[in-house]
Design an enzyme around this catalytic site. Structure first.
Site, mmCIF file in Angstrom:
data_model
loop_
_atom_site.group_PDB
_atom_site.id
_atom_site.type_symbol
_atom_site.label_atom_id
_atom_site.label_comp_id
_atom_site.label_asym_id
_atom_site.label_seq_id
_atom_site.Cartn_x
_atom_site.Cartn_y
_atom_site.Cartn_z
ATOM 1 N N HIS A 173 42.655 45.808 -18.236
ATOM 2 C CA HIS A 173 43.739 46.710 -18.468
ATOM 3 C C HIS A 173 43.662 46.673 -19.992
ATOM 4 O O HIS A 173 44.356 46.327 -20.742
ATOM 5 C CB HIS A 173 45.024 46.037 -18.214
ATOM 6 C CG HIS A 173 45.233 46.388 -16.622
ATOM 7 N ND1 HIS A 173 45.598 47.240 -15.840
ATOM 8 C CD2 HIS A 173 44.903 45.206 -15.649
ATOM 9 C CE1 HIS A 173 45.658 46.761 -14.425
ATOM 10 N NE2 HIS A 173 45.164 45.749 -14.506
ATOM 11 N N GLY A 201 51.283 46.574 -16.639
ATOM 12 C CA GLY A 201 52.640 45.988 -16.305
ATOM 13 C C GLY A 201 53.837 47.153 -16.352
ATOM 14 O O GLY A 201 53.506 48.343 -15.933
ATOM 15 N N GLY A 202 54.996 46.655 -16.486
ATOM 16 C CA GLY A 202 56.213 47.547 -16.586
ATOM 17 C C GLY A 202 56.841 47.426 -15.428
ATOM 18 O O GLY A 202 57.942 48.194 -15.233
ATOM 19 N N GLU A 203 56.746 46.495 -14.410
ATOM 20 C CA GLU A 203 57.383 46.410 -12.965
ATOM 21 C C GLU A 203 58.902 45.693 -13.566
ATOM 22 O O GLU A 203 59.547 45.885 -12.603
ATOM 23 C CB GLU A 203 56.557 45.423 -12.100
ATOM 24 C CG GLU A 203 55.326 46.066 -11.653
ATOM 25 C CD GLU A 203 54.128 45.767 -12.443
ATOM 26 O OE1 GLU A 203 52.847 45.855 -11.790
ATOM 27 O OE2 GLU A 203 54.174 45.319 -13.667
ATOM 28 N N THR A 235 49.747 49.967 -12.052
ATOM 29 C CA THR A 235 50.899 50.677 -11.266
ATOM 30 C C THR A 235 51.362 51.908 -12.047
ATOM 31 O O THR A 235 51.904 52.803 -11.291
ATOM 32 C CB THR A 235 52.063 49.681 -11.476
ATOM 33 O OG1 THR A 235 51.649 48.206 -11.171
ATOM 34 C CG2 THR A 235 53.372 49.907 -10.529
ATOM 35 N N HIS A 286 42.960 47.650 -5.384
ATOM 36 C CA HIS A 286 43.934 46.712 -5.523
ATOM 37 C C HIS A 286 44.495 46.381 -4.411
ATOM 38 O O HIS A 286 44.965 46.929 -3.433
ATOM 39 C CB HIS A 286 45.077 47.261 -6.482
ATOM 40 C CG HIS A 286 46.485 46.298 -6.450
ATOM 41 N ND1 HIS A 286 46.690 45.609 -7.389
ATOM 42 C CD2 HIS A 286 47.207 46.486 -5.648
ATOM 43 C CE1 HIS A 286 47.711 44.719 -7.368
ATOM 44 N NE2 HIS A 286 48.287 45.286 -5.694
ATOM 45 N N ASP A 306 41.202 40.479 -14.639
ATOM 46 C CA ASP A 306 42.662 41.210 -14.743
ATOM 47 C C ASP A 306 43.117 41.292 -16.269
ATOM 48 O O ASP A 306 44.503 41.361 -16.251
ATOM 49 C CB ASP A 306 43.371 40.829 -13.712
ATOM 50 C CG ASP A 306 44.551 41.479 -13.259
ATOM 51 O OD1 ASP A 306 44.304 42.827 -13.568
ATOM 52 O OD2 ASP A 306 45.300 41.182 -12.588
ATOM 53 N N SER A 341 49.573 42.767 -15.687
ATOM 54 C CA SER A 341 50.789 42.065 -15.615
ATOM 55 C C SER A 341 50.743 41.025 -14.458
ATOM 56 O O SER A 341 49.949 41.381 -13.435
ATOM 57 C CB SER A 341 52.195 42.737 -15.301
ATOM 58 O OG SER A 341 51.767 43.757 -14.376
#
Length: 383
Positions: free
Chosen positions: A66, A71-73, A102, A198, A278, A282
């Site tokens: 990334h 992230g950001g979940e 995501t 994914h 990865d 996240s």
């Protein structure tokens, strides 16, 4: 610029024995006996590195990073940061493939493309995938196919999510359209045209990918599933998929060596297995109700650490684990100049201490990036 690495024990990734490696500019010009005095007498810039007591191995290819964060979940404050050049160099990574995850709304494909180009200017070899978890998926142009054809860095589609509550819950036909577009885009542009999936913890595992191969005229080699070690059942399903000709990928963690051995012992096609980091993605943890209960950030250094741990702790031979981060990945992504120490390939070479397997030198496209464990090259804004 000419660079001579002498007295190394070479793994190409197959063992070649003791040999010298000659770089001319960005490419490997010769492997074997090299006349050192003749190089000194040519009258152009040269560098000689004595690799006595070291293994020379191909630079690692990380097919899942990334680059601009992920992230950001857990809300806006849990967006992970962009990666830095030094993170990858100190991880032995000389070729990287970036992707979104995501978030395809506040993370943009154009930003990912710019980041890849910036890292290339700083010394890495970079590629990216178009798309993200969602279906229909994020692109720069009007389609996955056109992105692959029109943009030099884009070699496939990713990170299309299946078996996960965060996916776009795609139908089999929607997935077939993405895979078909990626394949045709790759054919027309001379690129891999893979679709990188994914895989979440859902009970369907890789069922949708098996169905794609059964119901549509799509080659298995265009499918590339990652995060396959979430459970033994998922690994078993990944073995079945790889044995049909697809590629599957382990996300490096403390269990990587054990999973590689399990995969091999249970009949998995070792030539269709890769490992990725990865990096800067996240690592959210969810409870049974779907509530996020923990959060972490993946590191590219885990990739190198787990390759070495597989040798030290799982007694795997170096020539057995190396293809999973070099030649296999190059084959999956059709990177013909990468993944090996061979004449005319890019001069991406790592030197590892024979006794400790510590990373001592990194060469990326012939440029000396890490020397005696010290960074020679840093990112533009790194101190």
């Amino acid at each position: 610029m000419i660079t001579l690495i002498k007295n190394a024990e070479v793994y190409a990734p197959e063992p070649l024995g003791r040999a010298s490696i000659l770089f001319v500019d960005q490419r490997i010009a010769k492997i074997g006996e090299v006349d050192e005095e003749a190089i000194k007498g040519i009258g152009i810039d040269y560098k000689i590195v004595d690799a006595e007591g070291a293994y020379a191995v191909p630079g690692f290819i990380d097919p899942h990073v990334h680059l601009i964060g992920g992230g950001g979940e857990g809300g806006f404050a849990t967006r992970t940061p962009e990666i830095q050049l030094s993170d990858m160099i100190q991880s032995g990574i000389t070729t990287v493939v970036g992707l979104l995850g995501t978030d395809g709304t506040t993370r943009h494909m154009t930003s990912l493309l710019a980041k890849a180009r910036g890292l290339e200017e700083e010394g890495m070899t970079t590629f990216i995938y178009t798309g993200n978890y969602a279906v229909p998926t994020t692109t720069i142009s009007s389609s996955v196919k056109e992105d692959i054809i029109l943009f030099d860095k884009i070699i496939g589609a990713a990170e299309i999510a299946i078996s996960d509550s965060r996916s776009g819950q795609p139908s089999i036909h929607e997935l077939a359209k993405i895979v078909g577009e990626a394949r045709v885009g790759g054919m027309l542009s001379g690129k891999a045209g893979v679709t990188h999936f994914h895989t979440g913890p859902g009970k369907e595992y890789l069922a949708l990918l098996h169905q794609l191969l059964e119901d549509y005229e799509l080659p298995a080699s265009n499918l590339y599933a990652t995060h396959i070690t979430r459970s033994q059942e998922l690994v078993d399903d990944a073995i079945r998929l790889a044995n049909k000709g697809a590629y599957v990928d382990i996300t490096a963690d403390e269990e990587t060596g054990k999973w590689v051995i399990y995969y091999k012992e249970n009949g998995g096609d070792m030539q269709h297995l890769t490992i990725s980091s990865d990096g800067n993605g996240s690592l959210p943890k969810f409870d049974e109700s779907g509530k996020m209960v923990g959060f972490g950030v993946a590191s590219t250094q885990t990739l190198f650490q787990q390759v070495i741990a597989a040798v030290k702790n799982q007694n795997m031979a170096l020539q057995e684990i190396l293809p999973l981060v070099t030649s296999n990945t190059a084959d999956a992504l059709k990177l013909s100049k990468k993944g090996g120490i061979q004449k005319d390939k890019d001069a991406d070479v790592l030197l590892l201490n024979k006794e400790t397997l510590a990373l001592e030198h990194v060469f990326a496209k012939g440029h000396h990036m890490l020397e005696n464990k010290e960074l020679l090259v840093k990112g533009t804004f790194e101190k």
